[in-house]
Design a protein around this motif. Structure first.
Motif, PDB file in Angstrom:
ATOM      1  N   TRP A  38       0.833  -1.208   0.000  1.00  0.00           N
ATOM      2  CA  TRP A  38       0.000   0.000   0.000  1.00  0.00           C
ATOM      3  C   TRP A  38       0.859   1.245   0.000  1.00  0.00           C
ATOM      4  CZ3 TRP A  38      -5.282   0.966  -0.040  1.00  0.00           C
ATOM      5  CH2 TRP A  38      -5.649   2.264   0.283  1.00  0.00           C
ATOM      6  N   SER A  40       2.989   1.647  -3.135  1.00  0.00           N
ATOM      7  CA  SER A  40       2.242   2.006  -4.338  1.00  0.00           C
ATOM      8  C   SER A  40       1.741   3.450  -4.252  1.00  0.00           C
ATOM      9  CB  SER A  40       1.098   1.019  -4.583  1.00  0.00           C
ATOM     10  OG  SER A  40       0.280   0.927  -3.450  1.00  0.00           O
ATOM     11  N   VAL A  41       1.512   3.922  -3.038  1.00  0.00           N
ATOM     12  CA  VAL A  41       1.185   5.342  -2.896  1.00  0.00           C
ATOM     13  C   VAL A  41       2.368   6.186  -3.364  1.00  0.00           C
ATOM     14  CG1 VAL A  41       0.759   7.186  -1.209  1.00  0.00           C
ATOM     15  CG2 VAL A  41      -0.506   5.026  -1.058  1.00  0.00           C
ATOM     16  N   PHE A  51       4.655   5.170  -5.369  1.00  0.00           N
ATOM     17  CA  PHE A  51       4.776   4.920  -6.804  1.00  0.00           C
ATOM     18  C   PHE A  51       3.822   5.826  -7.586  1.00  0.00           C
ATOM     19  CE2 PHE A  51       3.142   2.572 -10.531  1.00  0.00           C
ATOM     20  CZ  PHE A  51       4.322   2.445 -11.264  1.00  0.00           C
ATOM     21  N   SER A  52       2.622   5.983  -7.060  1.00  0.00           N
ATOM     22  CA  SER A  52       1.638   6.810  -7.764  1.00  0.00           C
ATOM     23  C   SER A  52       2.086   8.267  -7.794  1.00  0.00           C
ATOM     24  CB  SER A  52       0.257   6.674  -7.120  1.00  0.00           C
ATOM     25  OG  SER A  52       0.304   7.183  -5.804  1.00  0.00           O
ATOM     26  N   GLY A 105       8.451   0.986 -10.632  1.00  0.00           N
ATOM     27  CA  GLY A 105       7.660  -0.218 -10.363  1.00  0.00           C
ATOM     28  C   GLY A 105       8.491  -1.397  -9.885  1.00  0.00           C
TER      29      GLY A 105
END
Lengths: 568, 558
Positions: free
Chosen positions: A272, A275-276, A278-279, A285
């Motif tokens: 989580w 990926s936050v 990453f966003s 990735g």
């Protein structure tokens, strides 16, 4: 807590001597762990990078991916993990066995200082039956309680630092979660299960005692028809023990359950959080996937910890029992030695011996005098105190009151070497070792030639028997001399004694289990050997009195009291 | 309760199997939970792969995928719950199995009776009942369920992998025939290793204990430091020897490790090249990050059950070792009669023997045939040289050994008192020791019995009175004191028949006199006394006197 540490300390210090092995062993385990994590992490990175590059290529965008370095890395870590695991197992096994030798050496050293009261007294069967198990428990300490937590901790540190290169906040999350989990499965698990795992050992002892009772009192239990009553006692004790084990087992299960849940949730949290990030396009990735897979793999390092640590109390119980032997250092400040080639007189005035925890003295107010070179016999029933008296006379036990003087020197102050040199004692219970006949004989005199061995064997009429054995002197006597009959064992022990050149000889039941004809022959050999030596015979039966050569003094021991019998 | 025939043919394996059968449900439940743990792991890793695919490749935001995250949280928790079930069920099964096994062994010890038990070392029997039974724990709590898991979980995983990418599944399946092979390999390797280690370690421990037991002798000959060196060298040479075998033995587990590592590596390479489009074969063109990651994570899971099993292999070896020693006892033929007693023909008789003989399995016929009737209130002395059979006759009268032929008649459930030359003290208080004769006796009755047995003066000296612990862990009693305590049991029991085996041997003179007068007192109370003795004074007290002569019982005319 500090007292627990203090109890463990002497044994941990033994490890310090082998610290290099310990560190190398831990390092190897760590390398295995890290190689496994690297394999998983790099594979995840490679797949994700490939997927992204593949998509880009498919869309006609320029994309480059060096497949050789990661590919080589994957192969390398796969091999490294296998090889490191193999070496680690070998190496650590070697360490454990080295430690076992160290531990046994040390414990044996403590035991050599015990006196007769401890060696044969109360609870001797109790500690003897547990001794090797206790040493093994300590031995296991290394592979269960020392290396794994250290490696896990170092693994957590390494992993967190590595992830922190790209994802500091994720690394922090992992470090905190895994750090807390580490505390939970080590310190907390140890404390939480401590009293129960300690109790488990105590329960096992109690159960053992009840079973020994059931066996030893079987005649009484059967005749009074109380077997069922006693079986109820056993069942109750067992229920209690099982209740305790159930609680302990459930604690371990709950901790395993927690490890599983916490590490699983942490993986989700890592995904989580990563990926936050990453966003927000702060990280690529492949790195995200690598971090997630490392987080997924790291839980393997925690798997064995809870079960090992909830049982710390059992190790503590073992340590405490072994520490009982270290508790009493040799009390004698003995430096006294005996002069050579002098006949030894024995003198004792108002001698009393009182074992701890008994109501009546084992020996009470004994007066005893034996001039040098003379022979005496002391008769008495079993339990009259013969063995105690023998031990006190040679100074292996210190009298509670009064003192024994041998050759003008207090017997209990003699050094062990001096005692071994000047005294020869045939104990009531003969100790033969699980070795050959020759080795058993050479305990008395390591340098004795084969001819000397045959001489003493013929003295005790064992020579023809040994001659017809296929292996002769090299024949093994078996554990506790089981391959020999009781009489043969006694005669072998007597032969062993005759290899020495002592000034004082004490023979406790020299003819027990020996048939009359053989006994005559042995008695004649003894007569020759005993010339110019002071000798005391202890016998149970009056009937063997006429076997004893050249005895001038006769005492009788009854319930710890010695009375002189008139010589016939 | 097993019947004798069945018991005689027990093997370690069949015994373990029969024990497992008793807890089939729990053990199966535990294995099922284990498989469910594995299936949840599958759900979690597949879910993770899907999430990663969505987040990284499809650029979705984590917040949009919250339901899936929540689902996986549920799955993780479910997995932990199954883990709990797996462990607690097998724990419970192992506890119950051990309880049953111990009861079985204790029953057997009762059936073997005092004659057999005294010929054994009580400490090693206790080890078998306590430690060896506890050794079964690992086998039932860990190895047994894990074996079931290993049979089913890999199949489930391969099915999921096949759905994702059949080439990888094929790769795993190709290694699947290898798995039984490797299991056998690991099995054999581990079994041989464990067996050898088991034997070597116990031999080494025996060496150590042998030296410790003979410590007195080592001290007497001044050889302690040499023996200490010897202990170190023995252990160290064992280390060097066993390292040589371990180098080979560890290879089997290394192979397993290698397989699981190689599976990751191979799958990673295949998936990576497939995703890059380097492989144009079969399903590889349809690989996604989702399916690729999922099979990558599932590949090691395929081997995990087997790895766990090999870790628990020593539990099996230990259990088999323990079972072997327990079964050797269970296979002993019972000595105590398992049939009910036939009541005597005459109401005035206590015991009737008609042409009874006793034979030990090994030594052949020991005594008999004997005809003997003991009437109520008689005092009977039995004499004979040691080894002539008087103790055997007494054991026969007591029912410790069943007659091999002839008829033995006695009132059923009749209590009788037993006193021999080495009175047995229980680890416990005076009360426990008196309860042995009469569990329901009151404290007052106990004190009275002790006073009659001449234990009264001593009782006042004891720190906690009747509650004082005696024996190894408490106050030590002398031989004479112990015999008085045993006598108190006789008084307390009120048993009409008293059997005495050399009751005055090895006593000090004072106690001997006391026991003599106590015997007279018991006779005056109207109890029936049968005394095996060589003591002339005791024989003089008796009304009837039998002597053993070459295995035959002859009544001496008084």
């Amino acid at each position: 807590m500090s007292s627990i540490f203090r109890d463990f300390l002497p044994w941990l210090q033994l490890l310090v001597r082998r610290r290099q092995r310990f560190l190398v062993g831990a390092l190897l385990v760590w390398v295995t762990l890290i190689a496994g994590l690297a394999l998983l992490g790099l594979s995840g990175w490679f797949i994700t990078a490939s997927a992204l590059a593949g998509i880009a290529l498919a869309m006609g965008m320029p994309a480059r991916l060096d497949v050789y370095v990661p590919g080589g890395g994957i192969r390398f870590f796969a091999l490294a993990r296998t090889i490191a695991r193999y070496i680690e197992r070998l190496y650590n096994h070697n360490t454990v066995l080295t430690l076992l030798a160290d531990l046994r050496y040390r414990v044996f050293g403590y035991l050599t200082r015990l006196d007769d009261a401890r060696l044969h007294g109360k609870r001797a069967s109790d500690w003897l039956s547990r001794l090797t198990a206790d040493i093994d428990t300590l031995d296991n300490l290394y592979l269960r309680l020392l290396v794994p937590p250290l490696v896990t901790l170092l693994g957590v540190v390494a992993v967190s630092l590595f992830v922190a290169i790209w994802l500091p906040s994720v690394a922090l999350l992992m470090a905190v979660t895994l750090g807390l989990l580490w505390l939970l499965v080590t310190l907390f698990a140890a404390t939480w299960g401590f009293s129960q795992s300690y109790q488990q050992v105590v329960d096992q002892q109690s159960l053992r005692r009840l079973v020994v009772d059931q066996v030893q009192a079987s005649a009484e239990l059967m005749s009074y028809q109380t077997t069922q009553w006693h079986r109820m006692l056993i069942a109750t004790q067992e229920q209690q023990a099982f209740g305790n084990q159930r609680r302990l087992g459930r604690k371990a299960a709950l901790l395993n359950c927690l490890v599983s849940a916490v590490s699983g949730l942490m993986v989700l949290a890592v995904l989580w959080l990563a990926s936050v990030i990453f966003s927000q396009q702060l990280v690529t990735g492949p790195i995200v996937v690598m971090a997630v897979l490392i987080a997924l793999g790291v839980n393997e390092a925690f798997l064995t910890l809870p079960a090992s640590f909830v049982k710390l109390g059992a190790s503590y119980a073992a340590v405490r029992r072994l520490n009982e032997f270290t508790g009493d250092p040799p009390s004698a400040v003995s430096a006294v030695t005996l002069p050579n080639d002098v006949g030894l007189t024995i003198q004792a005035n108002q001698l009393s011996l009182h074992y701890a925890q008994t109501l009546e003295p084992a020996l009470s107010r004994i007066d005893f005098q034996l001039p040098a070179g003379k022979r005496a016999v002391i008769t008495g029933n079993s339990g009259a105190g013969k063995s105690s008296l023998a031990s006190v006379l040679v100074g292996r036990l210190r009298a509670t009151q009064g003192e024994v003087m041998v050759g003008g020197v207090p017997a209990w102050q003699l050094s062990e070497e001096s005692r071994a040199k000047h005294f020869a004692i045939l104990t009531q219970q003969v100790d033969l070792f699980d070795a050959s006949l020759a080795e058993n004989l050479r305990i008395a005199s390591p340098a004795a030639s084969d001819n000397m061995l045959w001489d003493v064997l013929s003295d005790v009429v064992l020579d023809s028997w040994v001659e017809q054995l296929p292996k002769g002197l090299a024949t093994a006597v078996g554990e506790k001399g089981q391959q020999l009959s009781g009489g043969q064992g006694r005669r072998l022990a007597l032969a062993r004694l005759m290899l020495c050149n002592p000034q004082l000889v004490i023979l406790d039941e020299p003819f027990a289990g020996v048939d009359a004809k053989t006994a005559q022959h042995v008695a004649a050999s003894l007569d020759k050997w005993l010339v110019n030596r002071t000798a005391i015979f202890f016998v149970h039966q009056i009937s063997s009195l006429n076997l004893l050569p050249g005895v001038e003094y006769h005492w009788d021991l009854d319930a710890g009291k010695l009375s002189q019998c008139l010589s016939e | 309760m097993v019947t004798t025939d069945e018991a005689l043919s027990l093997t370690p394996r069949s015994w373990l199997k029969s024990l497992a059968r008793g807890e089939r449900k729990r053990l199966l439940g535990s294995a099922l939970c284990g498989v469910l743990v594995g299936s949840q792991t599958v759900v979690v890793v597949v879910g993770l792969a899907w999430l990663i695919d969505q987040l990284i490749v499809h650029d979705r935001l984590p917040i949009d995928l919250l339901p899936v995250f929540a689902l996986l949280v549920g799955s993780v928790l479910l997995r932990a719950a199954f883990q709990w079930g797996h462990e607690t069920l097998s724990l419970e099964a192992s506890l119950r199995i051990r309880q049953r096994a111990r009861a079985q062994l204790l029953d057997k010890l009762s059936a073997l009776g005092p004659i057999w038990l005294t010929s054994q070392h009580s400490g090693s029997l206790a080890s078998q009942v306590v430690e060896h039974i506890d050794t079964l724990e690992g086998y039932f709590a860990r190895f047994y369920p894990q074996l079931r898991i290993t049979l089913y979980l890999p199949l489930l995983i391969v099915a999921v992998v096949g759905w994702l990418d059949y080439l990888v599944a094929l790769f795993l399946l190709l290694s699947a025939p290898l798995i039984p092979l490797f299991m056998a390999l690991v099995g054999m390797g581990a079994e041989r290793l464990n067996r050898d280690q088991f034997v070597a370690v116990s031999r080494l421990s025996a060496h150590f204990i042998d030296r410790v037991r003979g410590m007195t002798t080592l001290q007497l000959f001044g050889r302690t430091s040499a023996a200490q060196q010897d202990v170190w060298h023995a252990t160290d040479s064992y280390r060097r020897l066993s390292m040589r075998t371990l180098r080979l033995a560890f290879l089997s587990s290394a192979v397993l490790e290698f397989f699981s590592s190689v599976a990751i590596a191979v799958v990673a390479m295949y998936v990576g090249f497939g995703l890059l489009g380097y492989i144009e074969y079969g399903p590889s063109s349809s690989l996604t990050l989702f399916s690729g990651l999922a099979v990558l994570l599932l590949a090691p899971e395929f081997f995990q059950p087997l790895r766990t099993l090999s870790q628990h292999y020593h539990d099996r070896a230990a259990a088999l070792g323990a079972a072997e020693s327990v079964v050797s006892i269970l296979n002993q033929p019972a000595l105590v009669s398992e049939r009910d007693f036939i009541p005597p023909l005459l109401a005035s008789s206590v015991i009737e023997l008609t042409a009874v003989s006793v034979a030990y399995p090994v030594r052949g016929q020991v005594i008999g045939p004997i005809d003997l009737t003991i009437k109520r209130g008689e005092v009977v002395a039995i004499s004979g040289a040691s080894g002539s059979g008087k103790s055997t006759l007494l054991a026969l009268l007591a029912g410790f050994i069943a007659p091999s032929s002839g008829e033995y008649r006695r009132q059923e459930n009749s209590q009788y008192a037993w006193l021999d030359q080495q009175p047995c003290l229980l680890h416990g208080s005076l009360i426990d020791n008196l309860c042995l004769a009469s569990p329901r006796a009151t404290r007052e009755e106990m004190v009275t019995a002790l006073q009659r047995a001449g234990f009264g003066p001593l009782l006042t000296q004891l720190p906690d009175g009747l509650d004082t612990l005696i024996g190894e862990r408490g106050v030590g009693l002398s031989g004479g004191q112990a015999q008085r305590l045993a006598l108190a049991r006789v008084y307390l029991s009120n048993a009409p028949l008293v059997l005495l085996d050399e009751p005055t041997a090895s006593l000090d003179q004072e106690t001997e006199q006391f026991v003599m007068s106590a015997l007279l007192e018991l006779a005056q109370e109207g109890r029936t006394l049968v005394i095996a003795t060589h003591h002339p004074e005791v024989i003089a007290v008796a009304q009837r006197h039998f002597a053993f002569n070459k295995g035959e019982l002859v009544e001496a005319i008084l």
